[in-house]
Design a protein around this motif. Structure first.
Motif, PDB file in Angstrom:
ATOM      1  N   GLU A 156       0.827  -1.215   0.000  1.00  0.00           N
ATOM      2  CA  GLU A 156       0.000   0.000   0.000  1.00  0.00           C
ATOM      3  C   GLU A 156       0.857   1.259   0.000  1.00  0.00           C
ATOM      4  O   GLU A 156       0.529   2.246  -0.670  1.00  0.00           O
ATOM      5  N   ARG A 157       1.976   1.240   0.723  1.00  0.00           N
ATOM      6  CA  ARG A 157       2.837   2.423   0.753  1.00  0.00           C
ATOM      7  C   ARG A 157       3.488   2.665  -0.599  1.00  0.00           C
ATOM      8  O   ARG A 157       3.644   3.813  -1.020  1.00  0.00           O
ATOM      9  N   VAL A 158       3.878   1.600  -1.289  1.00  0.00           N
ATOM     10  CA  VAL A 158       4.473   1.758  -2.618  1.00  0.00           C
ATOM     11  C   VAL A 158       3.424   2.277  -3.595  1.00  0.00           C
ATOM     12  O   VAL A 158       3.704   3.192  -4.391  1.00  0.00           O
ATOM     13  N   ILE A 159       2.219   1.728  -3.539  1.00  0.00           N
ATOM     14  CA  ILE A 159       1.136   2.215  -4.402  1.00  0.00           C
ATOM     15  C   ILE A 159       0.854   3.686  -4.115  1.00  0.00           C
ATOM     16  O   ILE A 159       0.709   4.505  -5.034  1.00  0.00           O
ATOM     17  N   ASP A 160       0.779   4.044  -2.850  1.00  0.00           N
ATOM     18  CA  ASP A 160       0.528   5.427  -2.465  1.00  0.00           C
ATOM     19  C   ASP A 160       1.629   6.345  -3.006  1.00  0.00           C
ATOM     20  O   ASP A 160       1.337   7.458  -3.490  1.00  0.00           O
ATOM     21  N   THR A 161       2.870   5.903  -2.946  1.00  0.00           N
ATOM     22  CA  THR A 161       3.990   6.702  -3.463  1.00  0.00           C
ATOM     23  C   THR A 161       3.877   6.896  -4.970  1.00  0.00           C
ATOM     24  O   THR A 161       4.069   8.006  -5.488  1.00  0.00           O
ATOM     25  N   GLN A 171       2.186  12.515 -16.329  1.00  0.00           N
ATOM     26  CA  GLN A 171       2.621  11.372 -17.115  1.00  0.00           C
ATOM     27  C   GLN A 171       2.618  11.750 -18.595  1.00  0.00           C
ATOM     28  O   GLN A 171       1.688  12.375 -19.086  1.00  0.00           O
ATOM     29  N   THR A 172       3.682  11.373 -19.315  1.00  0.00           N
ATOM     30  CA  THR A 172       3.803  11.614 -20.750  1.00  0.00           C
ATOM     31  C   THR A 172       4.144  10.300 -21.436  1.00  0.00           C
ATOM     32  O   THR A 172       5.025   9.572 -20.968  1.00  0.00           O
ATOM     33  N   ASN A 173       3.441  10.011 -22.518  1.00  0.00           N
ATOM     34  CA  ASN A 173       3.643   8.739 -23.227  1.00  0.00           C
ATOM     35  C   ASN A 173       3.518   7.548 -22.282  1.00  0.00           C
ATOM     36  O   ASN A 173       4.300   6.601 -22.341  1.00  0.00           O
ATOM     37  N   ASP A 174       2.550   7.650 -21.385  1.00  0.00           N
ATOM     38  CA  ASP A 174       2.237   6.575 -20.435  1.00  0.00           C
ATOM     39  C   ASP A 174       3.334   6.318 -19.418  1.00  0.00           C
ATOM     40  O   ASP A 174       3.378   5.248 -18.802  1.00  0.00           O
ATOM     41  N   LEU A 175       4.224   7.306 -19.201  1.00  0.00           N
ATOM     42  CA  LEU A 175       5.284   7.168 -18.199  1.00  0.00           C
ATOM     43  C   LEU A 175       5.332   8.420 -17.334  1.00  0.00           C
ATOM     44  O   LEU A 175       5.233   9.545 -17.837  1.00  0.00           O
ATOM     45  N   ILE A 176       5.490   8.227 -16.017  1.00  0.00           N
ATOM     46  CA  ILE A 176       5.571   9.353 -15.090  1.00  0.00           C
ATOM     47  C   ILE A 176       6.783  10.220 -15.428  1.00  0.00           C
ATOM     48  O   ILE A 176       7.858   9.712 -15.726  1.00  0.00           O
ATOM     49  N   ASN A 177       6.595  11.534 -15.354  1.00  0.00           N
ATOM     50  CA  ASN A 177       7.641  12.482 -15.732  1.00  0.00           C
ATOM     51  C   ASN A 177       8.665  12.690 -14.616  1.00  0.00           C
ATOM     52  O   ASN A 177       8.953  13.822 -14.209  1.00  0.00           O
ATOM     53  N   LEU A 178       9.215  11.613 -14.125  1.00  0.00           N
ATOM     54  CA  LEU A 178      10.235  11.694 -13.084  1.00  0.00           C
ATOM     55  C   LEU A 178      11.035  10.407 -13.078  1.00  0.00           C
ATOM     56  O   LEU A 178      10.471   9.316 -13.022  1.00  0.00           O
ATOM     57  N   ASP A 179      12.353  10.534 -13.143  1.00  0.00           N
ATOM     58  CA  ASP A 179      13.240   9.374 -13.064  1.00  0.00           C
ATOM     59  C   ASP A 179      13.610   9.144 -11.602  1.00  0.00           C
ATOM     60  O   ASP A 179      14.334   9.948 -11.010  1.00  0.00           O
ATOM     61  N   LEU A 180      13.113   8.066 -11.034  1.00  0.00           N
ATOM     62  CA  LEU A 180      13.448   7.719  -9.658  1.00  0.00           C
ATOM     63  C   LEU A 180      13.979   6.299  -9.618  1.00  0.00           C
ATOM     64  O   LEU A 180      13.426   5.394 -10.254  1.00  0.00           O
ATOM     65  N   SER A 181      15.045   6.104  -8.859  1.00  0.00           N
ATOM     66  CA  SER A 181      15.556   4.748  -8.654  1.00  0.00           C
ATOM     67  C   SER A 181      14.630   4.014  -7.693  1.00  0.00           C
ATOM     68  O   SER A 181      13.816   4.619  -6.978  1.00  0.00           O
ATOM     69  N   ARG A 182      14.748   2.700  -7.672  1.00  0.00           N
ATOM     70  CA  ARG A 182      13.952   1.914  -6.725  1.00  0.00           C
ATOM     71  C   ARG A 182      14.307   2.302  -5.288  1.00  0.00           C
ATOM     72  O   ARG A 182      13.452   2.284  -4.399  1.00  0.00           O
ATOM     73  N   LYS A 183      15.551   2.652  -5.066  1.00  0.00           N
ATOM     74  CA  LYS A 183      15.969   3.071  -3.729  1.00  0.00           C
ATOM     75  C   LYS A 183      15.276   4.375  -3.334  1.00  0.00           C
ATOM     76  O   LYS A 183      14.847   4.541  -2.182  1.00  0.00           O
ATOM     77  N   GLU A 184      15.168   5.321  -4.268  1.00  0.00           N
ATOM     78  CA  GLU A 184      14.510   6.596  -3.957  1.00  0.00           C
ATOM     79  C   GLU A 184      13.029   6.381  -3.657  1.00  0.00           C
ATOM     80  O   GLU A 184      12.478   7.030  -2.752  1.00  0.00           O
ATOM     81  N   ILE A 185      12.392   5.487  -4.399  1.00  0.00           N
ATOM     82  CA  ILE A 185      10.993   5.154  -4.092  1.00  0.00           C
ATOM     83  C   ILE A 185      10.905   4.564  -2.684  1.00  0.00           C
ATOM     84  O   ILE A 185      10.021   4.918  -1.899  1.00  0.00           O
ATOM     85  N   THR A 191      10.393   2.036   3.176  1.00  0.00           N
ATOM     86  CA  THR A 191      10.628   0.601   3.110  1.00  0.00           C
ATOM     87  C   THR A 191      12.007   0.358   2.510  1.00  0.00           C
ATOM     88  O   THR A 191      12.859   1.245   2.548  1.00  0.00           O
ATOM     89  N   THR A 192      12.245  -0.859   1.987  1.00  0.00           N
ATOM     90  CA  THR A 192      13.561  -1.166   1.442  1.00  0.00           C
ATOM     91  C   THR A 192      13.495  -1.285  -0.080  1.00  0.00           C
ATOM     92  O   THR A 192      12.424  -1.505  -0.664  1.00  0.00           O
ATOM     93  N   GLU A 193      14.659  -1.169  -0.699  1.00  0.00           N
ATOM     94  CA  GLU A 193      14.742  -1.283  -2.155  1.00  0.00           C
ATOM     95  C   GLU A 193      14.255  -2.654  -2.622  1.00  0.00           C
ATOM     96  O   GLU A 193      13.569  -2.760  -3.651  1.00  0.00           O
ATOM     97  N   GLU A 194      14.600  -3.692  -1.883  1.00  0.00           N
ATOM     98  CA  GLU A 194      14.195  -5.049  -2.258  1.00  0.00           C
ATOM     99  C   GLU A 194      12.675  -5.192  -2.223  1.00  0.00           C
ATOM    100  O   GLU A 194      12.080  -5.818  -3.124  1.00  0.00           O
ATOM    101  N   GLN A 195      12.040  -4.639  -1.206  1.00  0.00           N
ATOM    102  CA  GLN A 195      10.586  -4.724  -1.115  1.00  0.00           C
ATOM    103  C   GLN A 195       9.909  -3.937  -2.225  1.00  0.00           C
ATOM    104  O   GLN A 195       8.895  -4.373  -2.786  1.00  0.00           O
ATOM    105  N   VAL A 196      10.458  -2.779  -2.556  1.00  0.00           N
ATOM    106  CA  VAL A 196       9.909  -1.988  -3.667  1.00  0.00           C
ATOM    107  C   VAL A 196       9.997  -2.768  -4.964  1.00  0.00           C
ATOM    108  O   VAL A 196       9.041  -2.808  -5.763  1.00  0.00           O
ATOM    109  N   THR A 197      11.132  -3.393  -5.206  1.00  0.00           N
ATOM    110  CA  THR A 197      11.313  -4.185  -6.428  1.00  0.00           C
ATOM    111  C   THR A 197      10.281  -5.295  -6.518  1.00  0.00           C
ATOM    112  O   THR A 197       9.705  -5.545  -7.583  1.00  0.00           O
TER     113      THR A 197
END
Length: 234
Positions: A156-161, A171-185, A191-197
């Motif tokens: 739920e926290r990842v979805i909320d983010t 969003q442009t061309n069906d992609l959010i206009n922000l480059d974020l790493s899994r760690k930044e999410i 949470t952790t990068e592994e859980q986000v992945t």
């Protein structure tokens, strides 16, 4: 950082505090004292714990603000874009910044130093009133974020983010206009990068999102919203 000439009168950021109040008497005299500069992607322009140097306003670009948590891990506390204010945490009550800030892409910033900002707050009541409402809204958001971390599970926290950054940056061309790493999410979702992945992989299998490199696109926004609707934070 490089000097930049950002002109308030021709700025398109109608949500910027400075632009919204540019019409007020005496405001122009303060605007003439501002300092504008550009930052390259990943460049840090506020160091947590450094002496406060006033407030920053994003003229163009994207910024993340961070705070150091347990074991020195940085927690992302806010994303900002055109017209947003940066560096307000601790301003007026502390001598040092309570957060750090980095450019997420090449960014132009306007800075009003401590003396200028204090003069504005003391002498332009309409600006001060709007700033008070801004702080109240930010406090409300912070309290909601604390409840989210306490009540939402990892998915739920990842979805909320993902829904938040979609609302914030579009969003442009069906992609959010922000480059974020899994760690930044992960640093924003608490949470952790592994859980986000794992959650992102699950959302892809369910065809709720798609990914292209680091970029993420939301396909089924209504379904994602309904999954966290019980928390009433959308």
């Amino acid at each position: 950082m490089k000097e930049n000439q950002a002109i308030c009168s021709s700025c398109s950021n109608e949500n910027c505090f400075i632009k919204k109040h540019i019409h007020l008497p005496n405001m122009q005299s303060y605007i003439e004292k501002k300092h504008s500069f550009s930052c390259k992607k990943t460049q840090q322009f506020i160091i947590e714990g450094a002496p406060i140097q006033g407030l920053y306003f994003v003229q163009k670009g994207k910024v993340k603000t961070v705070k150091t948590g347990i074991n020195g891990r940085e927690q992302i506390v806010r994303f900002t874009t055109n017209g947003d204010t940066v560096g307000f945490r601790g301003f007026g009550t502390s001598n040092r910044y309570l957060i750090g800030a980095y450019a997420l892409e090449d960014t132009v910033l306007c800075n009003f130093n401590n003396e200028v900002m204090m003069d504005i707050l003391k002498n332009i009541p309409e600006f001060t009133y709007d700033m008070m409402l801004f702080y109240a809204e930010e406090l409300n958001k912070s309290e909601n974020n604390i409840r989210k971390i306490a009540h939402m599970n990892v998915r739920e926290r990842v979805i909320d983010t993902l829904l938040y950054i979609h609302r914030k940056f579009g969003q442009t061309n069906d992609l959010i206009n922000l480059d974020l790493s899994r760690k930044e999410i992960a640093d924003f979702a608490g949470t952790t990068e592994e859980q986000v992945t794992r959650v992102i992989s699950s959302l892809k299998r369910e065809e709720l999102i798609k990914t292209v490199g680091k970029k993420i696109g939301l396909h089924q926004i209504n379904k994602m919203q309904s999954e966290i609707m019980e928390h009433k934070y959308i």
